[in-house]
Design an enzyme around this catalytic site. Sequence first.
Site, PDB file in Angstrom:
ATOM      1  N   PRO A 117       0.982  -1.256  -0.022  1.00  0.00           N
ATOM      2  CA  PRO A 117      -0.049  -0.056   0.062  1.00  0.00           C
ATOM      3  C   PRO A 117       0.982   1.433   0.000  1.00  0.00           C
ATOM      4  CG  PRO A 117      -0.252  -1.352   2.071  1.00  0.00           C
ATOM      5  CD  PRO A 117       0.584  -2.060   1.039  1.00  0.00           C
TER       6      PRO A 117
ATOM      7  N   ARG B 260      -3.279  -7.972 -20.877  1.00  0.00           N
ATOM      8  CA  ARG B 260      -4.203  -7.456 -21.828  1.00  0.00           C
ATOM      9  C   ARG B 260      -3.657  -6.532 -22.778  1.00  0.00           C
ATOM     10  NH1 ARG B 260      -7.416  -3.863 -20.950  1.00  0.00           N
ATOM     11  NH2 ARG B 260      -9.499  -4.519 -21.882  1.00  0.00           N
TER      12      ARG B 260
ATOM     13  N   GLU C  97       2.824  -8.688   8.564  1.00  0.00           N
ATOM     14  CA  GLU C  97       2.919  -7.453   8.538  1.00  0.00           C
ATOM     15  C   GLU C  97       3.981  -6.797   7.551  1.00  0.00           C
ATOM     16  OE1 GLU C  97       1.271  -5.099  10.831  1.00  0.00           O
ATOM     17  OE2 GLU C  97       0.231  -6.991  10.897  1.00  0.00           O
TER      18      GLU C  97
ATOM     19  N   ASP D 137     -10.186   0.938 -24.423  1.00  0.00           N
ATOM     20  CA  ASP D 137     -10.780   0.957 -23.106  1.00  0.00           C
ATOM     21  C   ASP D 137     -10.947   2.191 -22.405  1.00  0.00           C
ATOM     22  OD1 ASP D 137     -10.591  -1.764 -23.408  1.00  0.00           O
ATOM     23  OD2 ASP D 137      -8.722  -1.893 -22.535  1.00  0.00           O
TER      24      ASP D 137
HETATM   25  C1  4GO Z   1      -0.630  -4.381  -1.394  1.00  0.00           C
HETATM   26  C2  4GO Z   1      -0.500  -5.272  -0.299  1.00  0.00           C
HETATM   27  C3  4GO Z   1      -2.560  -3.780   0.097  1.00  0.00           C
HETATM   28  C4  4GO Z   1      -1.804  -3.636  -1.229  1.00  0.00           C
HETATM   29  C5  4GO Z   1      -1.067  -5.331   0.915  1.00  0.00           C
HETATM   30  C6  4GO Z   1      -2.267  -2.528  -2.046  1.00  0.00           C
HETATM   31  N1  4GO Z   1      -2.358  -4.707   1.042  1.00  0.00           N
HETATM   32  N2  4GO Z   1      -2.936  -1.749  -1.861  1.00  0.00           N
HETATM   33  N3  4GO Z   1      -0.958  -6.250   2.048  1.00  0.00           N
HETATM   34  O1  4GO Z   1      -1.937  -2.742  -3.208  1.00  0.00           O
HETATM   35  C7  4GO Z   1       2.412  -6.516   3.540  1.00  0.00           C
HETATM   36  C8  4GO Z   1       1.787  -7.638   4.009  1.00  0.00           C
HETATM   37  C9  4GO Z   1       1.560  -5.771   2.425  1.00  0.00           C
HETATM   38  C10 4GO Z   1       0.294  -7.632   3.468  1.00  0.00           C
HETATM   39  C11 4GO Z   1       0.505  -6.574   2.390  1.00  0.00           C
END
Ligand code: 4GO
Length: 252
Positions: free
Chosen positions: A89, A154, A116, A169
């Site tokens: 994230p 794609r 984590e 698209d």
């Molecule tokens: C990627 C990995 C969300 C995303 C994640 C995303 N959550 N928004 N979780 O692309 C580390 C352990 C990150 C779980 C993972």
Amino acid sequence: MRIDVLTLFPAMFDGPMTESMLWKARDRGLLDLRLHDIRDFTTDKHRTADDIPYGGGGGMIMKPEPVVSAVETALSDAPPNTPVILMTPQGRVFSHQIAKELAGCERLVFVCGRYEGLDERVRQLVITDEISIGDYVLTGGELPAMVIIDAVVRHIPGVLGACWAADEDSHAEGILEGPHYTRPTVFRGLEVPAVLQQGDHGKIQRWRREQGLRRTWQNRPDLLLRARLTDEEKYLLAQFADDQAAGQTRAL
Ligand code: 4GO
């Protein structure tokens, strides 16, 4: 294109990567997808892939040794500059543009974290790119990796049918697509718009662009700030705004 995925849960990829377009791409030899179980790169008898965090706090952290050795194995015969992508994230937010950029690579390596997350040294040593599929947290990087693989594949020539171009698209030109219809002509009293039935291709193209523009204006006005618009399209947008203002005035 060859894609290597490093994960503690390779079986998660069984469904999505063996159906429909993804399977066709693999079957036609356009996509060589290889899944690697990070646990196979552990060296202790319990096959330990995680450990407690230094400094305390909850949750577990993925140990660096198995992940780094899995990446090094995947990269052993890869060209230099092969992207090693961590799903997180904290990464840059995925988009149509990034999908096109990655589709130009001969090889890609995806690292999917769990718990984590990964020991920071994995990032320092082997990760070249960090990507997020949106501002939310998931339990692992597997679903984000599948989303990206789908969007990238794609764009490989030959994956979509001959007259079906990824360039048309939603998002390809910075605005959304308009509505689509198929038979029957009338369904539950709703008729396919006359312009689509008449077959004037110039008119159809203008109509589609207008509908797409209207949809973008309604659902994703933020996209219009960046879109390259013709004078005609700018005029249409001004008209949508006028229509809306007139509607609001009438309602008062
Ligand atoms: C990627 C990995 C969300 C995303 C994640 C995303 N959550 N928004 N979780 O692309 C580390 C352990 C990150 C779980 C993972």
